[in-house]
Design a protein around this motif. Structure first.
Motif, PDB file in Angstrom:
ATOM      1  N   TYR A   1       0.853  -1.189   0.000  1.00 26.65           N
ATOM      2  CA  TYR A   1       0.000   0.000   0.000  1.00 26.65           C
ATOM      3  C   TYR A   1       0.888   1.238   0.000  1.00 26.65           C
ATOM      4  CZ  TYR A   1      -3.734  -3.265   0.605  1.00 26.65           C
ATOM      5  OH  TYR A   1      -4.591  -4.312   0.382  1.00 26.65           O
ATOM      6  N   THR A  60      -3.274   4.703   2.084  1.00 26.92           N
ATOM      7  CA  THR A  60      -4.699   4.776   1.744  1.00 26.92           C
ATOM      8  C   THR A  60      -5.114   3.528   0.996  1.00 26.92           C
ATOM      9  OG1 THR A  60      -4.563   7.176   1.720  1.00 26.92           O
ATOM     10  CG2 THR A  60      -6.419   6.182   0.535  1.00 26.92           C
ATOM     11  N   VAL A  61      -6.154   2.864   1.491  1.00 30.64           N
ATOM     12  CA  VAL A  61      -6.536   1.541   0.987  1.00 30.64           C
ATOM     13  C   VAL A  61      -7.974   1.571   0.495  1.00 30.64           C
ATOM     14  CG1 VAL A  61      -6.796  -0.894   1.602  1.00 30.64           C
ATOM     15  CG2 VAL A  61      -4.972   0.472   2.651  1.00 30.64           C
ATOM     16  N   CYS A  65       4.675  -7.352  -5.847  1.00 26.71           N
ATOM     17  CA  CYS A  65       4.409  -6.749  -7.168  1.00 26.71           C
ATOM     18  C   CYS A  65       4.683  -7.697  -8.329  1.00 26.71           C
ATOM     19  CB  CYS A  65       5.222  -5.465  -7.321  1.00 26.71           C
ATOM     20  SG  CYS A  65       6.976  -5.735  -7.658  1.00 26.71           S
ATOM     21  N   LEU A  76      -9.004 -10.104  -0.339  1.00 29.15           N
ATOM     22  CA  LEU A  76      -8.718 -10.623   1.000  1.00 29.15           C
ATOM     23  C   LEU A  76      -8.297  -9.522   1.975  1.00 29.15           C
ATOM     24  CD1 LEU A  76      -8.322 -13.351   2.556  1.00 29.15           C
ATOM     25  CD2 LEU A  76      -5.956 -13.334   1.739  1.00 29.15           C
TER      26      LEU A  76
HETATM   27  C1  LIG Z   1       3.428  -1.318  -5.400  1.00 25.16           C
HETATM   28  C2  LIG Z   1       1.957  -1.424  -5.067  1.00 25.16           C
HETATM   29  C3  LIG Z   1       1.320  -0.367  -4.419  1.00 25.16           C
HETATM   30  C4  LIG Z   1      -0.046  -0.445  -4.115  1.00 25.16           C
HETATM   31  N1  LIG Z   1      -0.648   0.611  -3.504  1.00 25.16           N
HETATM   32  C5  LIG Z   1      -1.977   0.551  -3.208  1.00 25.16           C
HETATM   33  C6  LIG Z   1      -2.630   1.645  -2.552  1.00 25.16           C
HETATM   34  O1  LIG Z   1      -2.027   2.666  -2.225  1.00 25.16           O
HETATM   35  N2  LIG Z   1      -3.942   1.535  -2.283  1.00 25.16           N
HETATM   36  C7  LIG Z   1      -4.674   0.427  -2.616  1.00 25.16           C
HETATM   37  O2  LIG Z   1      -5.879   0.385  -2.322  1.00 25.16           O
HETATM   38  N3  LIG Z   1      -4.075  -0.629  -3.253  1.00 25.16           N
HETATM   39  C8  LIG Z   1      -2.751  -0.592  -3.531  1.00 25.16           C
HETATM   40  N4  LIG Z   1      -2.137  -1.665  -4.143  1.00 25.16           N
HETATM   41  C9  LIG Z   1      -2.941  -2.873  -4.409  1.00 25.16           C
HETATM   42  C10 LIG Z   1      -2.934  -3.765  -3.172  1.00 25.16           C
HETATM   43  O3  LIG Z   1      -1.611  -4.225  -2.912  1.00 25.16           O
HETATM   44  C11 LIG Z   1      -3.801  -5.017  -3.329  1.00 25.16           C
HETATM   45  O4  LIG Z   1      -3.474  -5.658  -4.540  1.00 25.16           O
HETATM   46  C12 LIG Z   1      -5.274  -4.711  -3.299  1.00 25.16           C
HETATM   47  O5  LIG Z   1      -5.640  -4.083  -2.078  1.00 25.16           O
HETATM   48  C13 LIG Z   1      -6.088  -6.022  -3.446  1.00 25.16           C
HETATM   49  O6  LIG Z   1      -5.694  -6.901  -2.427  1.00 25.16           O
HETATM   50  P1  LIG Z   1      -6.780  -7.838  -1.715  1.00 25.16           P
HETATM   51  O7  LIG Z   1      -6.037  -8.772  -0.830  1.00 25.16           O
HETATM   52  O8  LIG Z   1      -7.868  -7.038  -1.102  1.00 25.16           O
HETATM   53  O9  LIG Z   1      -7.414  -8.584  -2.943  1.00 25.16           O
HETATM   54  P2  LIG Z   1      -7.007 -10.037  -3.493  1.00 25.16           P
HETATM   55  O10 LIG Z   1      -7.418 -11.077  -2.512  1.00 25.16           O
HETATM   56  O11 LIG Z   1      -5.604  -9.990  -3.958  1.00 25.16           O
HETATM   57  O12 LIG Z   1      -7.993 -10.117  -4.719  1.00 25.16           O
HETATM   58  C14 LIG Z   1      -7.856  -9.233  -5.845  1.00 25.16           C
HETATM   59  C15 LIG Z   1      -8.932  -9.573  -6.858  1.00 25.16           C
HETATM   60  O13 LIG Z   1      -8.762 -10.918  -7.290  1.00 25.16           O
HETATM   61  C16 LIG Z   1      -9.960 -11.640  -7.068  1.00 25.16           C
HETATM   62  N5  LIG Z   1      -9.574 -13.005  -6.617  1.00 25.16           N
HETATM   63  C17 LIG Z   1      -8.921 -13.340  -5.491  1.00 25.16           C
HETATM   64  N6  LIG Z   1      -8.711 -14.668  -5.454  1.00 25.16           N
HETATM   65  C18 LIG Z   1      -9.250 -15.170  -6.582  1.00 25.16           C
HETATM   66  C19 LIG Z   1      -9.361 -16.464  -7.142  1.00 25.16           C
HETATM   67  N7  LIG Z   1      -8.858 -17.541  -6.527  1.00 25.16           N
HETATM   68  N8  LIG Z   1      -9.988 -16.606  -8.329  1.00 25.16           N
HETATM   69  C20 LIG Z   1     -10.493 -15.523  -8.971  1.00 25.16           C
HETATM   70  N9  LIG Z   1     -10.409 -14.277  -8.501  1.00 25.16           N
HETATM   71  C21 LIG Z   1      -9.811 -14.103  -7.328  1.00 25.16           C
HETATM   72  C22 LIG Z   1     -10.716 -10.907  -5.993  1.00 25.16           C
HETATM   73  O14 LIG Z   1     -12.105 -11.130  -6.090  1.00 25.16           O
HETATM   74  C23 LIG Z   1     -10.357  -9.490  -6.310  1.00 25.16           C
HETATM   75  O15 LIG Z   1     -11.175  -8.984  -7.321  1.00 25.16           O
HETATM   76  C24 LIG Z   1      -0.783  -1.605  -4.459  1.00 25.16           C
HETATM   77  C25 LIG Z   1      -0.124  -2.668  -5.107  1.00 25.16           C
HETATM   78  C26 LIG Z   1       1.222  -2.585  -5.394  1.00 25.16           C
HETATM   79  C27 LIG Z   1       1.906  -3.743  -6.085  1.00 25.16           C
END
Ligand SMILES: Cc1cc2nc3c(=O)[nH]c(=O)nc-3n(C[C@H](O)[C@H](O)[C@H](O)COP(=O)(O)OP(=O)(O)OC[C@H]3O[C@@H](n4cnc5c(N)ncnc54)[C@H](O)[C@@H]3O)c2cc1C
Length: 348
Positions: free
Chosen positions: A50, A65-66, A295, A73
């Motif tokens: 994040y 900020t998220v 990443c 997840l």
């Molecule tokens: C360098 C970097 C900086 C970032 N900065 C920010 C930031 O400032 N703010 C921000 O909000 N985010 C940021 N992100 C994104 C953040 O890291 C996450 O990727 C984001 O919050 C999603 O994570 P999650 O665990 O909620 O979702 P995840 O669990 O990773 O899921 C992501 C998506 O995939 C789908 N999914 C999950 N598992 C499956 C499966 N088995 N089959 C099909 N679909 C699936 C979910 O439904 C969802 O739509 C950044 C990412 C990077 C790499």
């Protein structure tokens, strides 16, 4: 000197509700950082990065900020379970989406939560340089605009030097090539920063190149990988937090390159055959381990491990300095073996 790759307990001081699905976490984190960098949070058995929305040059507190991702997840867990006073585990800040030196104007194109590192950069650029700064931010509708007031205040304070333009999908449809061309206009010498959903980034990048902006002037932060990793393409889950079984060796279904990759992680030691063009991270997953990563683009350094036998070549390295590479550190998401036998050891 090797940077701090470990996780640290960090207390949440306050939580700010920015929009219905976006929160800012004010952290009691004594880390030095650069505008545009990110932290990697360990939660729910997974790692997620994040970006900072704060700037070390203008803000006394570090904030990240998220935005909720539907079905996601960690983002949903953070929104639903964290409260002021709670501890979260994070790495120290990392990343290379930072302000470049020079006097060229800055143009930023961002969408949704992509505004987070852009705000950090904008604050630093306005406070520490005399450069012109222009931001086009795209959102679904007016209610989903993150940092509207902060951006408006900056536009007022830095009138004549900072321009913010809001694109709202519900009124204008999705951002088009014509709109990007028009926004960039004659600023062909600008440093252009991109951060947003993958299709938005792809359109922006293609349009910028076609408009005459040099590839070297475009700086992109991708929140999601560009394309499935080889492991995913082979039907092997790449979701952090889910350990894979030895059957993945067969599931990956590729020919062996003749050598071996040995991976040591959390007290486990596994050896698999080398597969052509497979990264060390993919080999570790295929071996049934659950290595850390974020990443998968060679930027964040979350997947770092130490080569203790053999050599590997990194396709991209935007995270390790020469000393770290000389000491044997490797970004496993980018490292491919170049010797017959390699051993990589992740930090405990
Ligand atoms: C360098 C970097 C900086 C970032 N900065 C920010 C930031 O400032 N703010 C921000 O909000 N985010 C940021 N992100 C994104 C953040 O890291 C996450 O990727 C984001 O919050 C999603 O994570 P999650 O665990 O909620 O979702 P995840 O669990 O990773 O899921 C992501 C998506 O995939 C789908 N999914 C999950 N598992 C499956 C499966 N088995 N089959 C099909 N679909 C699936 C979910 O439904 C969802 O739509 C950044 C990412 C990077 C790499």
């Amino acid at each position: 000197m090797v940077r701090d790759h470990g996780f640290h307990p960090v207390r949440i001081k306050r939580i700010i509700q920015e929009t219905a699905d976006t929160r800012t976490y004010v952290l009691d984190a004594p880390f030095p950082y650069r505008a545009g960098q990110f932290l990697t949070v360990r939660a729910c058995g997974a790692l997620r990065s994040y970006s900072m929305s704060s700037s070390p040059d203008t803000d006394s507190e570090l904030t990240t900020t998220v935005k909720r991702v539907p079905g996601g997840l960690v983002s949903n867990w953070m929104h639903d379970h964290l409260a002021p006073g709670d501890l979260i585990e994070t790495t120290a800040p990392a990343g290379v989406f930072c302000l470049r030196e020079g006097t060229a104007p800055l143009v930023a194109l961002c969408g949704g939560s992509g505004v987070t590192p852009i705000l950090s950069l904008v604050k630093t650029a306005l406070a520490t340089t005399g450069r012109r700064v222009r931001v086009l931010t795209a959102n679904r509708d007016a209610d989903s605009v993150i940092f509207r007031d902060t951006l408006a205040e900056l536009a007022k304070r830095y009138a004549g030097r900072f321009e913010i333009r809001h694109h709202l999908d519900d009124r204008q449809g999705l951002v088009t090539e014509a709109e990007i061309r028009e926004f960039v206009g004659g600023d062909l010498n600008a440093d252009v920063y991109l951060c947003g959903p993958a299709p938005f980034m792809a359109l922006a990048e293609d349009t910028l190149l076609g408009h005459g902006v040099g590839a070297g002037q475009i700086v992109a932060e991708r929140f999601t990988p560009l394309e499935p990793t080889a492991g995913e393409a082979a039907g092997v889950a790449a979701e952090p937090g889910r350990e894979l079984g030895p059957e993945n060796e067969a599931a990956a279904g590729r020919e062996s390159g003749g050598g071996t990759v040995t991976v040591v992680l959390a007290g486990k030691r596994r050896t698999v055959d080398q597969h052509p063009r497979e990264s060390l991270l993919e080999s570790a997953r295929r071996a049934g381990l659950m290595p850390p990563f974020s990443c998968e683009m060679g930027n964040c350094g979350t997947c770092i491990a130490r080569l203790t036998e053999g050599e590997a070549k990194m396709r991209v390295n935007n995270a390790l300095d020469d000393d770290e590479v000389a000491e044997g550190w490797v970004l496993t998401c980018q490292g491919e073996p170049v010797t017959t036998h390699v051993t990589v050891e992740y930090e405990a």
